[in-house]
Structure formats: C-alpha cells, structure tokens
Design a protein around this motif. Structure first.
Motif, PDB file in Angstrom:
ATOM      1  N   UNK A  77       0.839  -1.202   0.000  1.00 56.96           N
ATOM      2  CA  UNK A  77       0.000   0.000   0.000  1.00 56.96           C
ATOM      3  C   UNK A  77       0.871   1.249   0.000  1.00 56.96           C
ATOM      4  N   UNK A  78       1.935   1.232   0.766  1.00 57.33           N
ATOM      5  CA  UNK A  78       2.859   2.365   0.779  1.00 57.33           C
ATOM      6  C   UNK A  78       3.510   2.548  -0.585  1.00 57.33           C
ATOM      7  N   UNK A  79       3.866   1.415  -1.223  1.00 57.89           N
ATOM      8  CA  UNK A  79       4.485   1.472  -2.551  1.00 57.89           C
ATOM      9  C   UNK A  79       3.522   2.009  -3.606  1.00 57.89           C
ATOM     10  N   UNK A  80       2.221   1.910  -3.344  1.00 61.45           N
ATOM     11  CA  UNK A  80       1.221   2.428  -4.288  1.00 61.45           C
ATOM     12  C   UNK A  80       1.242   3.955  -4.356  1.00 61.45           C
ATOM     13  N   UNK A  81       1.828   4.579  -3.340  1.00 61.10           N
ATOM     14  CA  UNK A  81       2.037   6.030  -3.365  1.00 61.10           C
ATOM     15  C   UNK A  81       0.741   6.798  -3.639  1.00 61.10           C
ATOM     16  N   UNK A  82      -0.309   6.401  -2.911  1.00 61.87           N
ATOM     17  CA  UNK A  82      -1.583   7.100  -3.034  1.00 61.87           C
ATOM     18  C   UNK A  82      -2.538   6.523  -4.056  1.00 61.87           C
TER      19      UNK A  82
END
Length: 222
Positions: A115-120
């Motif tokens: 989810x963090x890697x999705x960057x929003x």
C-alpha cells in the motif's frame, strides 16, 4: 438500474497468459467506449497502455498474480515498477499459505508495504475466497481494514472458483468503515452483476459484461 450504472464500476479485465497487444488494445478501446472504471491488464503492458489511453482511463494491474507466494520484496518492487509505468490501481494477491499458518502480522505487514508502494494509488487485496474457510475470510476482512488498503477482492479468476454472492455478503458485513469490496471471477451477466452490487460490491472484475454490450447491436443505443 441501467447498464451504464453497472459498467462504471467494472474493471474490464484481460489477464490471460497469451494476451497480445492487439487484444489489450481492444480491451482499452472497449473500456473507454463503455465507460468502465478501469482496464485491468498484465504488468508488461502497463506502460504501453498508459501511453495509449493518455489519461482517459485508469490502468490497473496485478501483483504477485495469481498465486501470491512471491516474497514481499518482490511484490513491492512489482508495485513500484507498475506505478512508475503509469498504473493507477493495483490488485495484489495475499500469501495464502501465510494466512493458513496463522502468520497474520506478516500478511498485514506485506499489504501495508505494498500500500505504501502504491504512493496514493488504489490498492485492492485479493484473498482468493474459494481457498479459504469462513473464519479465514473474516480474518482477512479484519487485516485488510487494519492495513489501510482501499479494497478487499474475492478472487483472481485463476483458481477453482470465483466470486459468490455469499462471500460478497460476508465480506461487506465484516470489513471496516471505508473498505470497499470487489467481486471478480465468473460474473457472466448483468443480472449477476446487479445482485453483487445489491449485496455490497463496489467494483466488479469481468470482461463478459462489455462483451454482452458489443454483441447487442454492437453497443448501439448505449
């Protein structure tokens, strides 16, 4: 409910191993024509697809697909690469074996990292309901809620069964506030789609509904 109401929550999907650019391009053209929520395609085509649609359609792709047992580091890399290439939505597969081993913190941590890697960008968490017990499905509703991911998703469409009405109802009852439900796999009619929506599905993964539209006077009157 009319067909456009259904189509606007559809991820028009093509994830077969044999998918060619010509087939992907057709998926993109149809998704734009019929106003679907996104086109969900293999990661190898994301950059080309994003350039082709030029902002007119969100591009979605899959991570750790379809088995989910890649390492977390691999999944995170896949996610960052897909986002860099223009993906606006990510559908990841959990490590089902870890879930069955009771390694809940590791399952949650992996989702959080992705989810963090999705960057929003939107993250949908595929739990492959056909392989889970009812207790495991409920546990995954809890884990996905805690992770901050936007969606929990029933299925890859590559296992022994896809979405069921019962699973969507169960998931809607057990996810926390703000978590949406995506039903995918085996949705073959608008009647089925409408029932999934009535039970609480906020997104549908399918290619068949657009095919139905194309077969009906080639979408005339849409």
């Amino acid at each position: 409910m009319n067909t456009s109401d259904v189509l606007k929550i559809v991820d028009h999907t093509l994830l077969t191993q044999t998918a060619t650019w010509a087939e992907i391009k057709e998926i993109l053209d149809d998704a734009m024509k019929f106003g679907t929520a996104s086109a969900c395609i293999p990661a190898a085509y994301v950059k080309q697809a994003a350039e082709y649609v030029d902002g007119k359609l969100p591009i979605c792709t899959v991570i750790g697909f379809p088995n989910g047992y890649s390492t977390t580091a691999t999944k995170v890399f896949e996610t960052k690469d897909a986002i860099a290439n223009g993906a606006r939505e990510i559908d990841m597969v959990i490590n089902i074996g870890f879930l069955k081993d009771g390694r809940y913190d590791e399952v949650e941590n992996e989702i959080c990292q992705i989810h963090e890697a999705c960057n929003g960008k939107i993250l949908k968490v595929i739990i492959e309901t056909c392989l889970l017990t009812e207790e495991e499905k409920i546990k995954m509703c809890e884990i996905v809620t805690k992770s901050g991911a936007e969606f929990i998703k029933t299925s890859t469409g590559f296992s022994k069964a896809g979405a069921t009405f019962e699973d969507v109802k169960l998931m809607k009852e057990h996810v926390g506030e703000g978590v949406k439900v995506k039903a995918a796999g085996g949705i073959s009619s608008f009647a089925d789609a409408e029932e999934f929506m009535r039970l609480g599905a906020d997104r549908l993964g399918t290619s068949r509904l657009v095919k139905i539209m194309k077969q009906t006077d080639n979408g005339a009157g849409y």
